[in-house]
Design an enzyme around this catalytic site. Structure first.
Site, PDB file in Angstrom:
ATOM      1  CB  SER A   1      -0.906   0.003   1.240  1.00 53.20           C
ATOM      2  OG  SER A   1      -1.718  -1.146   1.253  1.00 53.20           O
TER       3      SER A   1
HETATM    4  N1  SAM Z   1       0.324  -5.486   4.286  1.00 51.95           N
HETATM    5  C1  SAM Z   1       0.981  -5.704   3.028  1.00 51.95           C
HETATM    6  C2  SAM Z   1       2.325  -5.037   2.937  1.00 51.95           C
HETATM    7  O1  SAM Z   1       2.727  -4.366   3.900  1.00 51.95           O
HETATM    8  O2  SAM Z   1       2.986  -5.219   1.896  1.00 51.95           O
HETATM    9  C3  SAM Z   1       0.150  -5.315   1.839  1.00 51.95           C
HETATM   10  C4  SAM Z   1      -0.977  -6.195   1.638  1.00 51.95           C
HETATM   11  S1  SAM Z   1      -1.759  -6.241   0.086  1.00 51.95           S
HETATM   12  C5  SAM Z   1      -2.529  -4.673  -0.031  1.00 51.95           C
HETATM   13  C6  SAM Z   1      -3.070  -7.359   0.577  1.00 51.95           C
HETATM   14  C7  SAM Z   1      -2.611  -8.769   0.848  1.00 51.95           C
HETATM   15  O3  SAM Z   1      -3.697  -9.504   1.386  1.00 51.95           O
HETATM   16  C8  SAM Z   1      -2.146  -9.521  -0.388  1.00 51.95           C
HETATM   17  O4  SAM Z   1      -0.844  -9.988  -0.194  1.00 51.95           O
HETATM   18  C9  SAM Z   1      -3.150 -10.669  -0.506  1.00 51.95           C
HETATM   19  O5  SAM Z   1      -2.588 -11.855  -1.028  1.00 51.95           O
HETATM   20  C10 SAM Z   1      -3.574 -10.829   0.935  1.00 51.95           C
HETATM   21  N2  SAM Z   1      -4.859 -11.518   1.160  1.00 51.95           N
HETATM   22  C11 SAM Z   1      -6.018 -11.432   0.465  1.00 51.95           C
HETATM   23  N3  SAM Z   1      -6.956 -12.227   1.026  1.00 51.95           N
HETATM   24  C12 SAM Z   1      -6.367 -12.824   2.105  1.00 51.95           C
HETATM   25  C13 SAM Z   1      -6.803 -13.756   3.096  1.00 51.95           C
HETATM   26  N4  SAM Z   1      -8.042 -14.256   3.123  1.00 51.95           N
HETATM   27  N5  SAM Z   1      -5.922 -14.132   4.047  1.00 51.95           N
HETATM   28  C14 SAM Z   1      -4.654 -13.661   4.070  1.00 51.95           C
HETATM   29  N6  SAM Z   1      -4.180 -12.789   3.157  1.00 51.95           N
HETATM   30  C15 SAM Z   1      -5.031 -12.372   2.194  1.00 51.95           C
END
Ligand code: SAM
Length: 216
Positions: free
Chosen positions: A60
């Protein structure tokens, strides 16, 4: 490396009003964002925009991360669960804020990203963050309850297990809304076992939260 860029990024976030709390400012100054961005976009690590990390996912924008962390009132010694490890950058910031007496658990559903995040965290000195591969919409019952739960992908509604795994007095922050649009950064506070108060804190745009209590 990139010290000047990081310093200037933090100065901008303070000037624009995104960063106000000293402990969160200190974390942004310390955690090396460029270490969490893939090599092909590293030159943009301090620009205020989301960046691709592969598998259709993003790290993000710094201002969005500041909004998330400030709205949750994170502090020392807290036990925090993050959903969506991605690059591990946000988890590293949380680890800085909660300190050595706090605990951080972060769940990622894409195996390659769980590994990417874990590697980045270990290499930068945040090996104490626990990275778990799984569906974060179900939370992580083994370590519940949590002081704070932070969801970094957009849910159609607040996932029930996450509300259940919050301590009374704890806070849950999540983007809630549609696929990539009409999303609101939402903060819920658990007032008692049966009561939550919900505050909507403005528009945002996140990748979808995919899982049992998210998007199918
Ligand atoms: N917090 C992260 C960072 O600092 O880089 C950015 C996260 S990115 C915006 C959202 C993440 O949520 C992705 O890596 C995606 O694969 C993960 N995601 C989506 N659904 C999920 C779930 N049910 N459980 C765990 N992770 C999930």
């Amino acid at each position: 490396m990139y010290e000047k860029e990081r310093e200037e990024m933090v100065e901008r976030l303070v000037k624009w009003g995104y960063l106000t709390k000293p402990e969160i400012i200190a974390a942004f100054k310390k955690v090396q964002r460029h270490e969490f961005t893939p090599a092909n976009v590293r030159g943009y690590a301090h620009v205020d925009q989301p960046l691709p990390i592969g598998y259709g996912q993003t790290i993000s924008a710094p201002s969005m991360i500041a909004i998330m962390l400030e709205s949750l009132e994170l502090g020392p010694k807290q036990k925090v669960l993050e959903i969506g490890t991605g690059s591990g950058y946000n988890a590293a910031l949380i680890a800085e804020i909660v300190g050595g007496e706090g605990k951080v658990f972060t769940i990622e559903r894409v195996a390659e990203l769980a590994e990417f995040g874990r590697d980045n965290l270990q290499r930068t000195g945040y090996g104490r963050v626990n990275v778990i591969l799984g569906d974060g919409t179900c939370g992580y019952e083994a370590e519940a309850p949590y002081d704070r739960i932070l969801v970094t992908a957009c849910a159609p509604e607040l996932p029930k297990p996450l509300v259940e795994q919050l301590k009374v007095g704890g806070k849950l922050g999540a983007p809630v809304g549609q696929h990539y649009m009409f999303q609101t950064w939402t903060v819920a506070e658990k007032r008692s076992e049966n009561e939550i108060s919900v505050r909507e804190c403005g528009g945002c745009s996140f990748v979808p939260l995919v899982g049992k209590y998210g998007w199918k």
